[in-house]
Motif scaffolding. Structure first.
Motif, PDB file in Angstrom:
ATOM      1  N   VAL A 157     -39.675   8.590  59.539  1.00 45.45           N
ATOM      2  CA  VAL A 157     -39.177   8.082  60.807  1.00 45.45           C
ATOM      3  C   VAL A 157     -37.880   8.779  61.220  1.00 45.45           C
ATOM      4  N   ASP A 158     -37.007   9.056  60.255  1.00 46.86           N
ATOM      5  CA  ASP A 158     -35.737   9.692  60.604  1.00 46.86           C
ATOM      6  C   ASP A 158     -35.876  11.172  60.917  1.00 46.86           C
ATOM      7  N   ARG A 159     -37.118  11.691  60.890  1.00 48.20           N
ATOM      8  CA  ARG A 159     -37.383  13.060  61.325  1.00 48.20           C
ATOM      9  C   ARG A 159     -38.372  13.063  62.499  1.00 48.20           C
ATOM     10  N   ALA A 160     -38.387  11.989  63.263  1.00 48.57           N
ATOM     11  CA  ALA A 160     -39.342  11.855  64.366  1.00 48.57           C
ATOM     12  C   ALA A 160     -39.164  12.943  65.412  1.00 48.57           C
ATOM     13  N   GLU A 161     -37.949  13.493  65.526  1.00 46.62           N
ATOM     14  CA  GLU A 161     -37.720  14.542  66.526  1.00 46.62           C
ATOM     15  C   GLU A 161     -38.439  15.839  66.166  1.00 46.62           C
ATOM     16  N   PHE A 162     -38.963  15.936  64.930  1.00 44.13           N
ATOM     17  CA  PHE A 162     -39.708  17.121  64.530  1.00 44.13           C
ATOM     18  C   PHE A 162     -41.152  17.102  65.029  1.00 44.13           C
ATOM     19  N   VAL A 163     -41.650  15.947  65.438  1.00 46.54           N
ATOM     20  CA  VAL A 163     -43.061  15.826  65.820  1.00 46.54           C
ATOM     21  C   VAL A 163     -43.438  16.788  66.944  1.00 46.54           C
ATOM     22  N   PRO A 164     -42.710  16.839  68.069  1.00 49.78           N
ATOM     23  CA  PRO A 164     -43.097  17.791  69.136  1.00 49.78           C
ATOM     24  C   PRO A 164     -43.097  19.237  68.675  1.00 49.78           C
ATOM     25  N   LEU A 165     -42.204  19.582  67.753  1.00 47.18           N
ATOM     26  CA  LEU A 165     -42.148  20.951  67.248  1.00 47.18           C
ATOM     27  C   LEU A 165     -43.404  21.278  66.441  1.00 47.18           C
ATOM     28  N   ALA A 166     -43.860  20.312  65.640  1.00 50.51           N
ATOM     29  CA  ALA A 166     -45.084  20.520  64.860  1.00 50.51           C
ATOM     30  C   ALA A 166     -46.304  20.590  65.770  1.00 50.51           C
ATOM     31  N   VAL A 167     -46.347  19.754  66.797  1.00 55.75           N
ATOM     32  CA  VAL A 167     -47.461  19.786  67.751  1.00 55.75           C
ATOM     33  C   VAL A 167     -47.521  21.147  68.442  1.00 55.75           C
ATOM     34  N   LYS A 168     -46.364  21.690  68.802  1.00 56.82           N
ATOM     35  CA  LYS A 168     -46.296  23.003  69.459  1.00 56.82           C
ATOM     36  C   LYS A 168     -46.876  24.088  68.575  1.00 56.82           C
ATOM     37  N   GLU A 169     -46.711  23.958  67.266  1.00 57.46           N
ATOM     38  CA  GLU A 169     -47.256  24.949  66.333  1.00 57.46           C
ATOM     39  C   GLU A 169     -48.748  24.750  66.075  1.00 57.46           C
ATOM     40  N   GLY A 170     -49.315  23.643  66.562  1.00 59.07           N
ATOM     41  CA  GLY A 170     -50.746  23.414  66.381  1.00 59.07           C
ATOM     42  C   GLY A 170     -51.110  22.302  65.431  1.00 59.07           C
ATOM     43  N   PHE A 171     -50.142  21.564  64.913  1.00 58.65           N
ATOM     44  CA  PHE A 171     -50.438  20.435  64.033  1.00 58.65           C
ATOM     45  C   PHE A 171     -51.047  19.287  64.832  1.00 58.65           C
ATOM     46  N   LYS A 172     -51.893  18.506  64.166  1.00 60.59           N
ATOM     47  CA  LYS A 172     -52.551  17.359  64.795  1.00 60.59           C
ATOM     48  C   LYS A 172     -52.178  16.078  64.054  1.00 60.59           C
ATOM     49  N   TYR A 173     -52.214  14.964  64.785  1.00 58.24           N
ATOM     50  CA  TYR A 173     -51.936  13.667  64.160  1.00 58.24           C
ATOM     51  C   TYR A 173     -53.069  13.307  63.204  1.00 58.24           C
TER      52      TYR A 173
END
Length: 374
Positions: free
Chosen positions: A157-173
Motif C-alpha cells: 500500500v505504501d508503494r501505491a504510486e508505483f502502480v501507474p508506472l508498472a501499468v505503463k510498462e505493461g504489467f496487469k492486475y
C-alpha cells in the motif's frame, strides 16, 4: 515492450560506486571509478567474480540487448559494439563488465519461481518513483535477455504510486488484498500466458447444531433481504484464510450465538457460480454437536438466536418452498437416523508438496461414527 536503458544509465551515470545498491548474495567485486569518466577500472578479483556471475547468461543475449539499444551501449562506454568488435578480448571483457554493473545496480531484487519466472522482493523496492521507473525498465530488459518468463510484482500500500508506472510498462492486475496489489507480466511473445489466474472461489460454511432434545440452533440475521424476513436459519459465514472447514464452522457458530460445539462431519456441500464479485462459491453444511447451551448473540450481525424444535424448523415456509434447503434438511435428518454417512477430516501428507493437508472422506467402517449406512 522493450524499455530503453538510456534514461536508466543517464539518471545514475551507471557508476557502481554512485549507484550504491548491490544485489543480495552477489559475490562480484565492483569498480572503483569516477562518475565523471567512462573509463572505469576493474579490480583484481573482478574477472573471476564476473565469470561466476554470468555463467548462466548467454553471450548472445547480452549482445542482443546492447545491439537493440545503441544509445544505451554508447552511454555504457561500448559505442563501437558490434559482432565484429565483440570478438576481441577487450571488447568482450568491457561488455561483461557493464552488463554486470547493470544487473547489480539497477535490476530489481528477485527470487526465481519454479516455472522459469521471477518474484520481485517487495521489501527491497526503490524508495521513490523515479528510481522505481528506472529499475523496472532495466529489469524487464535484463529478464527478457536471460530468458525469464513470468514476473510477479507485489506492491504494498505504501508503494501505491508505483502502480501507474508498472501499468505503463505493461504489467496487469492480478489480485488485491488489504495491504498490497499483485501485478504480473508475461514476457514471451510467442507463448501463451501460463501464469495462474487469481483465486476463483470463496468458501462458506453453515452449522447444523442439534441437541439431545432434537432442537436446532437457529438465528435471524440483522442485515438480510426482504425474502428472509421472519425466517430462522442456520448460523453461516465465510472461512478465513488458512482456516480449516471444521474449525471455521465451529468458529462461526460461536461468534454468532456464543454456543460452543464439536465438529461431527460435512453432510453436504453446494457449488454455485457468479455469486459475490462474480466469484464461484462453495458452501459446506456441517453437522456440529453442542457442548454448551447458553446463547449470547453477536449484536453486530445477529438480531436473534434460539433453540428451535427440529420439526418446527423444517416446517417453515421458506424451507418447504426452497428445493435446495429442503434437500439439505432431508440429508441432515437421515444423518440423525444413522442412515447416511458424512465426510470426516483426516490429516495426510502428500509427496506432491510434502505438506500436511486435510482430506475429507467417509470412514471405511460406518460403525466408526455410529452410522448404519453401507
Amino acid at each position: 515492450m522493450e524499455s530503453s536503458l538510456l534514461d536508466t544509465a543517464a539518471a545514475a551515470g551507471l557508476c557502481p560506486a554512485a549507484a550504491g545498491r548491490r544485489r543480495a548474495g552477489s559475490t562480484a567485486s565492483f569498480l572503483s571509478c569516477s562518475c565523471s569518466s567512462r573509463d572505469c577500472r576493474v579490480s583484481a578479483s573482478y574477472s573471476h567474480s564476473i565469470s561466476r556471475m554470468l555463467s548462466g547468461v548467454r553471450s548472445a543475449a547480452r549482445k542482443k540487448l546492447f545491439r537493440s539499444d545503441p544509445a544505451a551501449a554508447d552511454l555504457l562506454g561500448i559505442a563501437n559494439w558490434s559482432d565484429e568488435t565483440s570478438g576481441g578480448a577487450g571488447g568482450h571483457h568491457q561488455q561483461q563488465h557493464w552488463w554486470t554493473a547493470l544487473e547489480n545496480n539497477f535490476v530489481l531484487e528477485t527470487t526465481d519461481d519454479e516455472y522459469g519466472g521471477v518474484v520481485v522482493d517487495a521489501d527491497r523496492l526503490p524508495d521513490d518513483k523515479a528510481a522505481f521507473a528506472r529499475s523496472l525498465a532495466a529489469s524487464l530488459s535484463y529478464w527478457k535477455s536471460v530468458g525469464k518468463k513470468g514476473v510477479w510484482l507485489k506492491l504494498p500500500v505504501d508503494r501505491a504510486e508505483f502502480v501507474p508506472l508498472a501499468v505503463k510498462e505493461g504489467f496487469k492486475y492480478h489480485h488485491a488484498e488489504e495491504a498490497y496489489l499483485m501485478m504480473t507480466y508475461w514476457i514471451p511473445d510467442d507463448e501463451p500466458n501460463m501464469l495462474p489466474a487469481n483465486a476463483s472461489h470463496q468458501v462458506g460454511v453453515g452449522g447444523f447444531v442439534i441437541n439431545d432434545q432434537m432442537e436446532v440452533l437457529v438465528v435471524q440475521e440483522k442485515y438480510r433481504g426482504s425474502s428472509l424476513d421472519g425466517v430462522w436459519k442456520l448460523p453461516t459465514g465465510f472461512i478465513l484464510a488458512s482456516e480449516e472447514i471444521y474449525t471455521g464452522a465451529s468458529r462461526e457458530v460461536k461468534e454468532e450465538t456464543g454456543v460452543d460445539t464439536e465438529f461431527v462431519d460435512v453432510v453436504a456441500f453446494r457449488h454455485a457460480h457468479n455469486v459475490a464479485f462474480q466469484k464461484s462459491d462453495l458452501f459446506f453444511i456441517c453437522m456440529l454437536r453442542p457442548v454448551s447451551s447458553e446463547i449470547k448473540i453477536d449484536e453486530t450481525e445477529i438480531q436473534a438466536a434460539k433453540w428451535m424444535a427440529l420439526e418446527e424448523f423444517v416446517k417453515q415456509p421458506f424451507i418447504q418452498e426452497d428445493h435446495m434447503f429442503q434437500k439439505i434438511m432431508d440429508i441432515c435428518i437421515q444423518r440423525l437416523r444413522k442412515c447416511y454417512c458424512g465426510l470426516t477430516p483426516h490429516h495426510v501428507v502428500s509427496k506432491f508438496d510434502d505438506r500436511t493437508s486435510t482430506l475429507y472422506y467417509n470412514v471405511a467402517e460406518p460403525e466408526d461414527v455410529n452410522c448404519s449406512a453401507a
